[in-house]
Motif scaffolding. Sequence first.
Motif, mmCIF file in Angstrom:
data_model
loop_
_atom_site.group_PDB
_atom_site.id
_atom_site.type_symbol
_atom_site.label_atom_id
_atom_site.label_comp_id
_atom_site.label_asym_id
_atom_site.label_seq_id
_atom_site.Cartn_x
_atom_site.Cartn_y
_atom_site.Cartn_z
ATOM 1 N N GLY A 215 0.816 -1.205 0.000
ATOM 2 C CA GLY A 215 0.000 0.000 0.000
ATOM 3 C C GLY A 215 0.845 1.248 0.000
ATOM 4 O O GLY A 215 0.528 2.249 -0.659
ATOM 5 N N PHE A 216 1.944 1.196 0.717
ATOM 6 C CA PHE A 216 2.873 2.320 0.817
ATOM 7 C C PHE A 216 3.418 2.701 -0.553
ATOM 8 O O PHE A 216 3.380 3.875 -0.955
ATOM 9 C CB PHE A 216 4.015 1.895 1.743
ATOM 10 C CG PHE A 216 4.778 3.013 2.386
ATOM 11 C CD1 PHE A 216 4.403 3.496 3.626
ATOM 12 C CD2 PHE A 216 5.905 3.551 1.784
ATOM 13 C CE1 PHE A 216 5.123 4.502 4.252
ATOM 14 C CE2 PHE A 216 6.626 4.557 2.392
ATOM 15 C CZ PHE A 216 6.243 5.038 3.638
ATOM 16 N N ASN A 217 3.932 1.704 -1.282
ATOM 17 C CA ASN A 217 4.573 1.974 -2.570
ATOM 18 C C ASN A 217 3.589 1.957 -3.734
ATOM 19 O O ASN A 217 3.474 2.936 -4.479
ATOM 20 C CB ASN A 217 5.690 0.959 -2.821
ATOM 21 C CG ASN A 217 6.926 1.244 -1.978
ATOM 22 O OD1 ASN A 217 6.997 2.239 -1.274
ATOM 23 N ND2 ASN A 217 7.897 0.350 -2.034
ATOM 24 N N ALA A 218 2.873 0.849 -3.921
ATOM 25 C CA ALA A 218 1.945 0.771 -5.047
ATOM 26 C C ALA A 218 0.808 1.779 -4.893
ATOM 27 O O ALA A 218 0.296 2.306 -5.884
ATOM 28 C CB ALA A 218 1.396 -0.647 -5.176
ATOM 29 N N GLY A 219 0.421 2.072 -3.666
ATOM 30 C CA GLY A 219 -0.606 3.074 -3.444
ATOM 31 C C GLY A 219 -0.159 4.470 -3.829
ATOM 32 O O GLY A 219 -0.991 5.335 -4.142
ATOM 33 N N SER A 220 1.154 4.706 -3.828
ATOM 34 C CA SER A 220 1.663 6.036 -4.159
ATOM 35 C C SER A 220 1.535 6.374 -5.639
ATOM 36 O O SER A 220 1.817 7.510 -6.036
ATOM 37 C CB SER A 220 3.129 6.161 -3.715
ATOM 38 O OG SER A 220 3.205 6.168 -2.298
ATOM 39 N N ALA A 221 1.102 5.416 -6.454
ATOM 40 C CA ALA A 221 0.716 5.733 -7.831
ATOM 41 C C ALA A 221 -0.586 6.533 -7.852
ATOM 42 O O ALA A 221 -0.942 7.120 -8.880
ATOM 43 C CB ALA A 221 0.549 4.457 -8.646
ATOM 44 N N VAL A 222 -1.286 6.557 -6.719
ATOM 45 C CA VAL A 222 -2.560 7.269 -6.533
ATOM 46 C C VAL A 222 -3.559 6.855 -7.618
ATOM 47 O O VAL A 222 -4.299 7.672 -8.149
ATOM 48 C CB VAL A 222 -2.374 8.804 -6.502
ATOM 49 C CG1 VAL A 222 -3.598 9.459 -5.869
ATOM 50 C CG2 VAL A 222 -1.137 9.191 -5.710
ATOM 51 N N GLY A 223 -3.548 5.580 -7.945
ATOM 52 C CA GLY A 223 -4.489 5.069 -8.932
ATOM 53 C C GLY A 223 -4.279 3.584 -9.136
ATOM 54 O O GLY A 223 -3.202 3.042 -8.827
ATOM 55 N N ALA A 224 -5.291 2.926 -9.660
ATOM 56 C CA ALA A 224 -5.196 1.509 -9.997
ATOM 57 C C ALA A 224 -4.743 1.423 -11.449
ATOM 58 O O ALA A 224 -5.563 1.373 -12.374
ATOM 59 C CB ALA A 224 -6.549 0.829 -9.792
ATOM 60 N N ASN A 225 -3.415 1.423 -11.669
ATOM 61 C CA ASN A 225 -2.878 1.563 -13.014
ATOM 62 C C ASN A 225 -1.560 0.800 -13.160
ATOM 63 O O ASN A 225 -1.105 0.126 -12.228
ATOM 64 C CB ASN A 225 -2.688 3.051 -13.347
ATOM 65 C CG ASN A 225 -1.919 3.793 -12.259
ATOM 66 O OD1 ASN A 225 -0.975 3.267 -11.698
ATOM 67 N ND2 ASN A 225 -2.347 5.016 -11.960
ATOM 68 N N GLY A 226 -0.943 0.942 -14.325
ATOM 69 C CA GLY A 226 0.301 0.243 -14.593
ATOM 70 C C GLY A 226 1.439 0.684 -13.701
ATOM 71 O O GLY A 226 2.316 -0.120 -13.349
#
Length: 413
Positions: A215-226
């Motif tokens: 959540g910390f890292n992948a969430g920092s894309a601020v979207g459900a994306n590539g």
Amino acid sequence: MDTGDTAWILTSSALVLLMTPGLAFFYGGMVRAKSVLNMMMMSFIALAVVPVLWVLYGYTMAFGPDGSSLLGGFGKAGLDGVDVDSLAGTIPEYVFIGFQLMFAIITVALISGAIADRAKFSAWTVFVVVWMTVVYFPVAHWVFDFGDTGGWIATELEAIDFAGGTAVHINAGAAGLALALVLGRRIGFRREPMRPHNLPFVLLGAGLLWFGWFGFNAGSAVGANGLAGLAFVNTVVATGAAILGWLLVESVRDKKGTSLGAASGAIAGLVAVTPAAGSISPLGSIALGVVAGVLCALAVGLKYKLGYDDSLDVVGVHLVGGIVGTVLIGFLAVGDGLFYGGDLSLLGKQALATFAVLGYSFVLTWVIGTVIHKTMGFRVDEDVELAGIDQAEHLESAYDYTSSGGSPFKTGA
């Protein structure tokens, strides 16, 4: 509003919240049995204090409109003007507020490991309030606010920090070093063994931290994306490589790999990939993880050579790991890194962001810690430290050592 993005960031926020109880287990297992409750409570009080500060004035200091490059404006104090229809990009602003809050909570909790076994709980609680206000909220604005009046690191310097290598890990690591110097060494440091009392706790905590870190890292894309997918994969790969790097150092130096080393290596890899998760390739993550694992494993021994007592290696893992991850972006970033044909400009930006946050955090933390130490006293008395902080600070013990055969007290006439 994008419902997919919103669902992912809500999930990521919950994952990041879990990291703080995970940290409590990780740190709690590393201290001696007589201090485990105090160590875990230092994380849990952050869960209580920081959300209140965040709503009152923390969010607006970090992300408020009409501020400057150094500090957000105060137009959203008390979350004034935020409603259920307010958006931050493709997600509700309340979701963004909650996501960023979780970063704030764990950052100050990380510092506690540097002063384990010897800090007053009341003094620590005061420190959390002051440090968040003076150090974290401004630095979060510098790094995370990309708005029209955003932070100088994000919008003017344009250094890359995907998920908080500077704002979280370098910030906490530098603060940990400053507080360790203010409070001084534990009684018996370098003379007595101070081994972890519960290694299964340590491994459980490391596992919870790793889980939450998605959540910390992948969430920092601020979207459900590539980009979230790339950060997710890089987080796995770098962490695994760092474990191997740390165990390699132990195998060469000590002829055996340890469970504590594996857990510490995992955290080192997670720290290092945090700023880089969105800008490097999975192959680059392997290289980054190995370097971080090796360097952090070597760095934790510096406290014995230099004489500062960083109890649970906040400096060796979070400060060193944060520096490694932030600076190596200048070499490994796809497109602009030196290994991909880029010039020295990105490396210079990464170095400037690194040492600006390091210096700011260290100096102000030293001042805050010194003032608290000189006024209300930051360190427990010597007899309390020797007996164990838990009973004196919390009127509790983690483990019941009375006989299992019945009451230890005599009854009858």
